[in-house]
Design a protein around this motif. Structure first.
Motif, short mmCIF file in Angstrom:
data_model
loop_
_atom_site.label_atom_id
_atom_site.label_comp_id
_atom_site.label_asym_id
_atom_site.label_seq_id
_atom_site.Cartn_x
_atom_site.Cartn_y
_atom_site.Cartn_z
N ILE A 77 0.98 -1.27 -0.07
CA ILE A 77 0.04 0.03 -0.04
C ILE A 77 0.87 1.31 -0.03
O ILE A 77 1.75 1.34 1.04
CB ILE A 77 -0.95 -0.25 1.26
N LEU A 78 0.86 2.15 -1.15
CA LEU A 78 1.63 3.20 -0.98
C LEU A 78 1.24 4.15 -0.03
O LEU A 78 0.21 4.37 0.08
CB LEU A 78 1.38 3.93 -2.49
N ARG A 79 2.23 4.88 0.43
CA ARG A 79 3.68 4.66 0.19
C ARG A 79 4.35 3.70 0.90
O ARG A 79 5.29 3.05 0.61
CB ARG A 79 4.44 6.17 0.45
N LEU A 102 -3.18 4.51 -1.62
CA LEU A 102 -4.14 5.09 -0.88
C LEU A 102 -3.44 6.08 0.00
O LEU A 102 -2.35 6.08 0.42
CB LEU A 102 -4.60 3.92 -0.01
N TYR A 103 -4.24 7.27 0.36
CA TYR A 103 -3.62 8.21 1.38
C TYR A 103 -4.92 8.50 2.35
O TYR A 103 -5.88 8.37 1.82
CB TYR A 103 -3.18 9.32 0.86
N ASP A 131 2.00 -2.96 4.48
CA ASP A 131 1.87 -1.75 5.13
C ASP A 131 2.28 -1.80 6.56
O ASP A 131 1.80 -2.67 7.18
CB ASP A 131 0.06 -1.24 4.94
N MET A 133 1.87 0.04 9.04
CA MET A 133 1.04 0.58 9.89
C MET A 133 -0.35 0.25 9.85
O MET A 133 -1.14 0.44 8.62
CB MET A 133 1.15 2.06 10.19
N LEU A 134 -1.25 -0.42 10.61
CA LEU A 134 -2.55 -0.74 10.63
C LEU A 134 -3.23 -0.05 11.81
O LEU A 134 -3.29 -0.43 12.94
CB LEU A 134 -2.88 -2.30 10.89
N ALA A 135 -3.67 1.22 11.45
CA ALA A 135 -4.09 2.27 12.51
C ALA A 135 -5.53 1.86 12.81
O ALA A 135 -5.92 1.15 13.39
CB ALA A 135 -3.70 3.61 12.33
N THR A 136 -6.24 2.94 11.97
CA THR A 136 -7.89 2.68 12.21
C THR A 136 -8.15 1.44 11.37
O THR A 136 -9.48 0.93 11.58
CB THR A 136 -8.63 3.87 11.48
N GLY A 138 -8.69 1.56 8.23
CA GLY A 138 -9.44 2.31 6.77
C GLY A 138 -8.74 1.73 5.82
O GLY A 138 -9.21 1.37 4.51
N SER A 139 -7.40 2.16 5.62
CA SER A 139 -6.83 1.81 4.75
C SER A 139 -6.48 0.42 4.11
O SER A 139 -6.67 -0.16 2.86
CB SER A 139 -4.95 2.32 4.63
N GLY A 202 5.29 6.61 6.35
CA GLY A 202 5.80 6.79 5.26
C GLY A 202 6.85 8.01 5.32
O GLY A 202 8.08 8.00 4.53
C1 PRP Z 1 -0.44 5.57 6.78
C2 PRP Z 1 0.07 4.02 6.61
C3 PRP Z 1 -1.27 3.23 6.21
C4 PRP Z 1 -2.20 4.06 6.99
C5 PRP Z 1 -2.56 3.63 8.01
O1 PRP Z 1 -0.48 5.75 5.22
O2 PRP Z 1 1.15 3.59 5.86
O3 PRP Z 1 -1.53 3.14 4.83
O4 PRP Z 1 -1.70 5.61 7.05
O5 PRP Z 1 -3.87 4.20 8.53
P1 PRP Z 1 -5.38 3.80 8.83
O6 PRP Z 1 -5.33 2.42 9.07
O7 PRP Z 1 -5.85 4.54 9.67
O8 PRP Z 1 -5.97 3.66 7.40
P2 PRP Z 1 -0.72 7.46 4.81
O9 PRP Z 1 -2.10 7.77 4.63
O10 PRP Z 1 0.11 8.51 5.88
O11 PRP Z 1 -0.06 7.63 3.25
P3 PRP Z 1 1.91 7.62 3.26
O12 PRP Z 1 2.00 6.05 3.36
O13 PRP Z 1 1.57 7.86 1.68
O14 PRP Z 1 2.36 8.40 3.84
#
Ligand code: PRP
Ligand code: URA
Length: 209
Positions: A77-79, A102-103, A131, A133-136, A138-139, A202
């Motif tokens: 998942i970019l970036r 995705l951003y 990816d 980071m798995l935060a919310t 959503g991505s 990222g």
């Molecule tokens: C970051 C990270 C994930 C996403 C996680 O990307 O690399 O893709 O956030 O967050 P979530 O679980 O809440 O969706 P970001 O949107 O900052 O983009 P980037 O990788 O281009 O910096």
């Protein structure tokens, strides 16, 4: 949770601790992301299919197992997911690489798609989505939706640090996929950053901001 693996291997834990430190610079950060992806990949790929091939040893000819076909796709998942790709390719150099762009909107934290290119035939491949980071969640949910819409079926999702909220959301949305997490952190803060986390993955990989 079925289909969820949380690593507690000391090598992975040690490297994640160095990643977290704000004094870890871009060079070291990149190298560690790659190394952790490789260590996680070693476990996540333990069910890769094998097929016997004929090999002539100095002693005799034998049938011996090798990874069958060229059926693996790594899909960052970019970036930030890009940082993990070489770690997986070190294990399976013949894997194909797709990309999902995705951003996260900084205000709503909702993911927005801007790119998708997947290797064919995607329906026959084991797909490792990366990816850090798995935060919310959503991505991750959006990326897996996207890949499934394009025909992907055998999907593994690999993240280095997850928040409980994101892990739950991804697992509930896609109970059929295997999820691998390097470390499960405490929670999200009001900006949807993982605590204690490592900041913006990222930016730390690419040296932006
Ligand atoms: C970051 C990270 C994930 C996403 C996680 O990307 O690399 O893709 O956030 O967050 P979530 O679980 O809440 O969706 P970001 O949107 O900052 O983009 P980037 O990788 O281009 O910096
Ligand atoms: N994305 C990141 O890069 N870090 C977080 O903590 C949350 C989302």
């Amino acid at each position: 949770m079925e289909n969820v693996t949380i690593f507690n291997h000391p090598l992975i834990q040690h490297k994640i601790s160095i990643l977290r430190s704000k004094s870890t610079g871009t060079n070291e950060f990149r190298a560690l992301i790659e190394e952790i992806a490789m260590l996680m990949g070693y476990e996540a790929l333990r069910d890769l299919p094998l097929a016997d091939v004929e090999v002539e040893t100095p002693i005799e000819t034998c049938m011996t197992p090798m990874i069958s076909g060229k059926k693996l796709a790594v899909v960052p998942i970019l970036r930030a997911g890009l940082g993990m790709v070489n770690g997986i390719l070190a294990l399976v150099p013949s894997a194909k690489v797709g990309h999902v762009g995705l951003y996260r909107d900084e205000v709503t934290h909702e993911p927005h798609e801007y790119y998708c290119k997947l290797p064919t035939p995607i329906e026959l491949r084991t797909i490792v989505v990366t990816d850090p980071m798995l935060a919310t969640g959503g991505s991750a949910v959006a990326a897996v939706n996207f890949i499934k819409e394009h025909g992907g079926r055998h999907i593994k999702f690999m993240s280095i640090i997850a928040a409980p909220e994101g892990l739950k959301r991804l697992h509930e949305a896609h109970p059929d996929i295997q999820i691998y997490v390097g470390h499960l952190d405490r929670c999200l803060n009001e900006d949807a950053y993982i605590c204690p986390g490592l900041g913006d993955a990222g930016d730390r990989i690419f040296g932006t901001r």
